[in-house]
Design a protein around this motif. Sequence first.
Motif, PDB file in Angstrom:
ATOM      1  N   GLN A   1       0.811  -1.206   0.000  1.00 15.46           N
ATOM      2  CA  GLN A   1       0.000   0.000   0.000  1.00 15.46           C
ATOM      3  C   GLN A   1       0.850   1.264   0.000  1.00 15.46           C
ATOM      4  OE1 GLN A   1      -3.376  -2.510   2.373  1.00 15.46           O
ATOM      5  NE2 GLN A   1      -2.447  -0.776   3.407  1.00 15.46           N
ATOM      6  N   THR A   2       1.986   1.233   0.660  1.00 14.28           N
ATOM      7  CA  THR A   2       2.886   2.385   0.629  1.00 14.28           C
ATOM      8  C   THR A   2       3.450   2.574  -0.775  1.00 14.28           C
ATOM      9  OG1 THR A   2       3.480   1.913   2.936  1.00 14.28           O
ATOM     10  CG2 THR A   2       4.871   3.461   1.743  1.00 14.28           C
ATOM     11  N   ALA A   3       3.752   1.468  -1.446  1.00 17.77           N
ATOM     12  CA  ALA A   3       4.221   1.558  -2.827  1.00 17.77           C
ATOM     13  C   ALA A   3       3.134   2.110  -3.738  1.00 17.77           C
ATOM     14  CB  ALA A   3       4.690   0.184  -3.315  1.00 17.77           C
ATOM     15  N   PHE A   4       1.874   1.775  -3.452  1.00 16.66           N
ATOM     16  CA  PHE A   4       0.761   2.306  -4.231  1.00 16.66           C
ATOM     17  C   PHE A   4       0.729   3.836  -4.159  1.00 16.66           C
ATOM     18  CE2 PHE A   4      -1.974  -1.766  -3.578  1.00 16.66           C
ATOM     19  CZ  PHE A   4      -1.213  -2.403  -4.536  1.00 16.66           C
TER      20      PHE A   4
ATOM     21  N   LEU B   1       9.527   3.253  -4.205  1.00 17.47           N
ATOM     22  CA  LEU B   1       9.421   2.295  -5.309  1.00 17.47           C
ATOM     23  C   LEU B   1      10.676   1.429  -5.413  1.00 17.47           C
ATOM     24  CD1 LEU B   1       7.744   4.493  -8.066  1.00 17.47           C
ATOM     25  CD2 LEU B   1       6.697   2.617  -6.780  1.00 17.47           C
ATOM     26  N   ALA B   2      11.841   2.048  -5.245  1.00 18.72           N
ATOM     27  CA  ALA B   2      13.097   1.305  -5.345  1.00 18.72           C
ATOM     28  C   ALA B   2      13.201   0.254  -4.240  1.00 18.72           C
ATOM     29  CB  ALA B   2      14.282   2.262  -5.280  1.00 18.72           C
ATOM     30  N   VAL B   3      12.851   0.634  -3.031  1.00 17.61           N
ATOM     31  CA  VAL B   3      12.929  -0.303  -1.903  1.00 17.61           C
ATOM     32  C   VAL B   3      11.933  -1.446  -2.092  1.00 17.61           C
ATOM     33  CG1 VAL B   3      12.497  -0.574   0.566  1.00 17.61           C
ATOM     34  CG2 VAL B   3      13.813   1.376  -0.256  1.00 17.61           C
ATOM     35  N   TYR B   4      10.708  -1.109  -2.510  1.00 18.30           N
ATOM     36  CA  TYR B   4       9.691  -2.157  -2.644  1.00 18.30           C
ATOM     37  C   TYR B   4      10.042  -3.127  -3.764  1.00 18.30           C
ATOM     38  CZ  TYR B   4       5.229  -4.541  -3.061  1.00 18.30           C
ATOM     39  OH  TYR B   4       4.261  -5.516  -3.121  1.00 18.30           O
ATOM     40  N   VAL B   5      10.432  -2.599  -4.922  1.00 18.61           N
ATOM     41  CA  VAL B   5      10.801  -3.470  -6.042  1.00 18.61           C
ATOM     42  C   VAL B   5      11.991  -4.344  -5.657  1.00 18.61           C
ATOM     43  CG1 VAL B   5      11.709  -3.517  -8.397  1.00 18.61           C
ATOM     44  CG2 VAL B   5       9.859  -1.947  -7.818  1.00 18.61           C
TER      45      VAL B   5
ATOM     46  N   ALA C   1      12.771  -5.327  -2.687  1.00 15.42           N
ATOM     47  CA  ALA C   1      12.304  -6.319  -1.731  1.00 15.42           C
ATOM     48  C   ALA C   1      11.578  -7.463  -2.430  1.00 15.42           C
ATOM     49  CB  ALA C   1      11.408  -5.660  -0.689  1.00 15.42           C
ATOM     50  N   VAL C   2      10.768  -7.117  -3.421  1.00 13.09           N
ATOM     51  CA  VAL C   2      10.044  -8.148  -4.169  1.00 13.09           C
ATOM     52  C   VAL C   2      11.011  -9.073  -4.889  1.00 13.09           C
ATOM     53  CG1 VAL C   2       8.493  -8.557  -6.129  1.00 13.09           C
ATOM     54  CG2 VAL C   2       7.932  -6.790  -4.442  1.00 13.09           C
ATOM     55  N   VAL C   3      12.034  -8.497  -5.512  1.00 10.75           N
ATOM     56  CA  VAL C   3      13.031  -9.309  -6.215  1.00 10.75           C
ATOM     57  C   VAL C   3      13.739 -10.251  -5.258  1.00 10.75           C
ATOM     58  CG1 VAL C   3      15.199  -9.224  -7.506  1.00 10.75           C
ATOM     59  CG2 VAL C   3      13.367  -7.615  -8.054  1.00 10.75           C
ATOM     60  N   LEU C   4      14.145  -9.727  -4.101  1.00 15.13           N
ATOM     61  CA  LEU C   4      14.817 -10.574  -3.119  1.00 15.13           C
ATOM     62  C   LEU C   4      13.893 -11.685  -2.614  1.00 15.13           C
ATOM     63  CD1 LEU C   4      16.780  -7.972  -0.933  1.00 15.13           C
ATOM     64  CD2 LEU C   4      17.752  -9.722  -2.450  1.00 15.13           C
ATOM     65  N   GLN C   5      12.652 -11.327  -2.301  1.00 12.77           N
ATOM     66  CA  GLN C   5      11.698 -12.311  -1.787  1.00 12.77           C
ATOM     67  C   GLN C   5      11.416 -13.402  -2.825  1.00 12.77           C
ATOM     68  OE1 GLN C   5       8.806 -12.358   1.361  1.00 12.77           O
ATOM     69  NE2 GLN C   5      10.160 -14.004   0.758  1.00 12.77           N
ATOM     70  N   ALA C   6      11.342 -13.011  -4.090  1.00 18.50           N
ATOM     71  CA  ALA C   6      10.971 -13.966  -5.128  1.00 18.50           C
ATOM     72  C   ALA C   6      12.135 -14.860  -5.562  1.00 18.50           C
ATOM     73  CB  ALA C   6      10.436 -13.222  -6.342  1.00 18.50           C
ATOM     74  N   THR C   7      13.373 -14.398  -5.353  1.00 25.69           N
ATOM     75  CA  THR C   7      14.519 -15.149  -5.865  1.00 25.69           C
ATOM     76  C   THR C   7      15.269 -15.930  -4.798  1.00 25.69           C
ATOM     77  OG1 THR C   7      15.939 -13.176  -5.644  1.00 25.69           O
ATOM     78  CG2 THR C   7      14.874 -13.541  -7.765  1.00 25.69           C
TER      79      THR C   7
END
Length: 346
Positions: free
Chosen positions: A86-89, A329-333, A335-341
């Motif tokens: 939601q913060t990224a939104f 946006l940079a932090v969230y993206v 984080a998503v990359v780290l979580q997914a990989t």
Amino acid sequence: MIETLSTPALLGLFVLCACAVVAGGTAMTGLADRLADRTGLGEALVGGVLLGAATSLSGTVVSLTAALDGRASLAFSNGIGGIAAQTAFLALADLIYRKANLEHAAADLANVFQGTVLMLLLTLPLLALTAPPVTVAGMHPVSVVIVLVYIVGLRASHEVRQAPMWMPVRTDATRPDTAEDAAPDGRSTPALVSRFGALMLVMGLAGWGIAKTTGVAIDRFGLSASVAGALVTAVITSLPELVTTLVAIRQGALQLAIGGIIGGNTFDTLFLTLSDAGYRDGSIYHAVGQQDVFWLVIGLLLTVILVIGQLFRQRHGPAGIGLESLAVLAVYVGAVVLQATLPDPG
């Protein structure tokens, strides 16, 4: 039973519930803006309390249902992952509002104050994680403290709005909170409240469906509960916040847009209390994994960046948005990359 559904039917039910969440959240936006003006409480406070809590209802049901089913990681990561999403939104919304940096134009003390309350609330689960796994009636004491801090924060937010000790500097880019933001509506206030309540019921039922279908998918396909919670159910149940934020900005209700996100995030911390109450195998804080804690830290980091942006109030930044939005946006993206990989350590 949902467990016996075929995979296409399971996916279809999940999509149907997701659509109900989005549709319900969209309808709530205009109602919340009208209620803000009818009650005289203002967009920031109503967005932070009424709209934030209502649009988070589906996520609440997801976490509670998962906890009752013994899925600690899914329950925890769904709530915390929603705060990050939601913060990224809100940063995405800054891309759409082209007149100025959104945090500059929507300057409001109530939103800044709620942001600091949210930071406090996010530190409490970290305290529980590092404290002994003590439980009273099956709940960690920190879960009770979260509720108390939330209630005190709401009261303090109202007092801050009624008697602010400082005011943001008005500029030609500042968009004040005015009653003219809401279009005329011939319905009575009780009628608006009734419709709002009906939409909340739809959101709750949809949240239950999302929790159940996701749980079955985790078991059927061997998915990571943390990834499913933070990147699937959290994002899906957070879509109302994205919709309401974009609609509110289009209507010119900027304080409502930011207040809805911050208020929704603040309300989402109560997911942890409900999850701890529903989880019957001890403290839920000591039943989660490293990936779940990772999203807790990310949520806290993003909130800090957002509050700093509201205080700094940069008028224009790179690409027409504030530096804080780029950082979010940079932090969230990332984080998503780290979580997914990265592999699941649990």
